[in-house]
Design a protein around this motif. Structure first.
Motif, PDB file in Angstrom:
ATOM      1  N   ARG A   1      37.389  -2.038  67.458  1.00  0.00           N
ATOM      2  CA  ARG A   1      37.808  -3.465  66.514  1.00  0.00           C
ATOM      3  C   ARG A   1      37.747  -4.757  67.724  1.00  0.00           C
ATOM      4  O   ARG A   1      37.541  -5.563  67.577  1.00  0.00           O
ATOM      5  CB  ARG A   1      38.909  -3.500  65.838  1.00  0.00           C
ATOM      6  CG  ARG A   1      38.816  -2.975  64.432  1.00  0.00           C
ATOM      7  CD  ARG A   1      40.113  -2.975  63.388  1.00  0.00           C
ATOM      8  NE  ARG A   1      41.283  -2.284  64.078  1.00  0.00           N
ATOM      9  CZ  ARG A   1      42.410  -2.332  63.703  1.00  0.00           C
ATOM     10  NH1 ARG A   1      42.447  -2.830  62.381  1.00  0.00           N
ATOM     11  NH2 ARG A   1      43.364  -1.379  63.929  1.00  0.00           N
TER      12      ARG A   1
ATOM     13  N   ARG B   1      38.237  -3.833  59.303  1.00  0.00           N
ATOM     14  CA  ARG B   1      39.476  -3.792  58.778  1.00  0.00           C
ATOM     15  C   ARG B   1      39.659  -2.290  58.492  1.00  0.00           C
ATOM     16  O   ARG B   1      38.494  -1.782  58.354  1.00  0.00           O
ATOM     17  CB  ARG B   1      39.601  -4.641  57.420  1.00  0.00           C
ATOM     18  CG  ARG B   1      38.905  -4.097  56.293  1.00  0.00           C
ATOM     19  CD  ARG B   1      39.054  -5.203  55.010  1.00  0.00           C
ATOM     20  NE  ARG B   1      38.858  -4.575  53.615  1.00  0.00           N
ATOM     21  CZ  ARG B   1      37.755  -4.209  53.208  1.00  0.00           C
ATOM     22  NH1 ARG B   1      36.723  -4.284  53.939  1.00  0.00           N
ATOM     23  NH2 ARG B   1      37.765  -3.532  51.865  1.00  0.00           N
TER      24      ARG B   1
ATOM     25  N   ASP C   1      46.300  -0.905  57.648  1.00  0.00           N
ATOM     26  CA  ASP C   1      46.139  -0.543  58.979  1.00  0.00           C
ATOM     27  C   ASP C   1      46.853   0.530  59.264  1.00  0.00           C
ATOM     28  O   ASP C   1      46.913   1.162  60.370  1.00  0.00           O
ATOM     29  CB  ASP C   1      45.944  -1.573  60.105  1.00  0.00           C
ATOM     30  CG  ASP C   1      44.557  -2.284  60.206  1.00  0.00           C
ATOM     31  OD1 ASP C   1      43.569  -1.611  59.453  1.00  0.00           O
ATOM     32  OD2 ASP C   1      44.363  -3.404  60.620  1.00  0.00           O
TER      33      ASP C   1
END
Length: 330
Positions: free
Chosen positions: A182, A189, A238
């Motif tokens: 990321r 995501r 997450d």
């Protein structure tokens, strides 16, 4: 070419396999000390079900996913091609009709047809859909077999190693780190998925069975010897912690609704992890100099990794060609 693949989940190993098959010298670098243990693909269902996925996925998933069964059959043993059974209780008949409208390549079954597919389901449901062209595999077995095959082809593994910590002398790097990328790949995501593994003395399915429900859709994937994987939730989160009590109850309640004998099953494992996804839930290839990022498989890791691997190999060998998943520079 000398190519370094970063990541040893299903994306990384499939990409490495495709490149090695084409004669390239491949080095795999992964932070996990063991194959698959630090990848969300370790907890996947392993369903190779492109037509079922058409119920909610975009068209490329259905089309590209059709490459998966033959690709996996060529590279590992243990691919089961017995189709997928989709059922719903009478009160949820509208869900089954909706599923049928959004998918293809199935036949409609009555109670007798369902029992013929799965004898342990006899008398449980009066309507279902059978997708005979689909299949499934055991993800953990598949990852290990790909790694073994790569070693036999001369691929070099650096496990327990962070990206950039070893000099490989590569002409090109393919980054397949999932959410760990990321910091380098914008727009990723995490989508949390939770699952259970149980063993039942009374239920022995031959193929994945999906139970449609307006709130808690469920799939059960056989692993052999009465062991079944039950999944899976999809939560925009997450967080990587263990499975929640709520999800455990919902999955077990849905499994009980599929067959009451699951109430007596032994729980062998619970797990949760996060799948990497872009906003459109489709994978993407991103080229930056000598690095190619392959990411965003969402919940379609084993289904789409063969097509993704093919496109990576094409991008390596023909840099001027843009695949349909390649991000076009602004």
């Amino acid at each position: 070419m000398r190519i370094t693949v970063v990541g040893a989940g299903v994306a990384g190993l499939a990409v490495a396999t495709e490149l090695a098959d084409r004669g390239h010298a491949v080095t795999i670098v992964a932070r996990s000390p063991e194959i698959g243990m630090d990848a969300c693909s370790w907890f996947a269902g392993g369903m190779l079900a492109p037509w079922c996925e058409g119920e909610s996925a975009e068209e490329p998933v259905v089309r590209l996913g059709q490459e998966a069964l033959d690709w996996w059959d060529r590279h590992i043993d243990g691919v089961v091609r017995e189709g997928t059974l989709v059922v719903a209780h009478d009160r949820d008949a509208a869900e089954l009709r909706r599923f049928a409208r959004r998918t293809s390549h199935f036949e409609t079954l009555d109670a007798e047809g369902i029992a013929g597919c799965e004898p342990d389901m006899e008398g449980r449901f009066r309507q279902g859909l059978f997708f005979s062209g689909e299949g499934h595999l055991d993800p953990r077995h598949a990852l290990k077999r790909l790694a073994e095959r790569l070693r036999m082809k001369g691929a070099v593994f650096h496990l327990g190693t962070e990206a950039g910590a070893v000099e490989t002398g590569a002409d090109m790097t393919v980054d397949c780190r999932g959410l760990a990328a990321r910091g380098d790949v914008a727009g990723l995501r995490g989508v949390r998925g939770e699952m259970l593994v149980v063993r039942s003395r009374d239920i022995h399915f031959s193929r994945p069975v999906r139970l449609l429900h307006p709130r808690i859709p469920l799939y059960v994937v056989p692993r052999g010897d009465g062991v079944h994987m039950i999944g899976a939730t999809m939560i925009e989160s997450d967080e990587k912690g263990g499975i929640s009590v709520r999800s455990t109850l919902e999955l077990l309640n849905a499994a009980y609704a599929l067959h009451p004998a699951f109430a007596e099953a032994e729980i062998l494992e619970t797990a949760a992890d996060r799948r990497p996804a872009f906003a459109d839930n489709l994978p993407r290839l991103i080229r930056r100099g000598s690095t190619l990022y392959a990411n965003g498989l969402y919940r379609h890791g084993f289904l789409l990794s063969p097509a993704l691997a093919r496109m990576v190999a094409e991008a390596v060998e023909q840099p001027e060609t843009l695949s349909e998943l390649m991000e076009v520079p602004a």
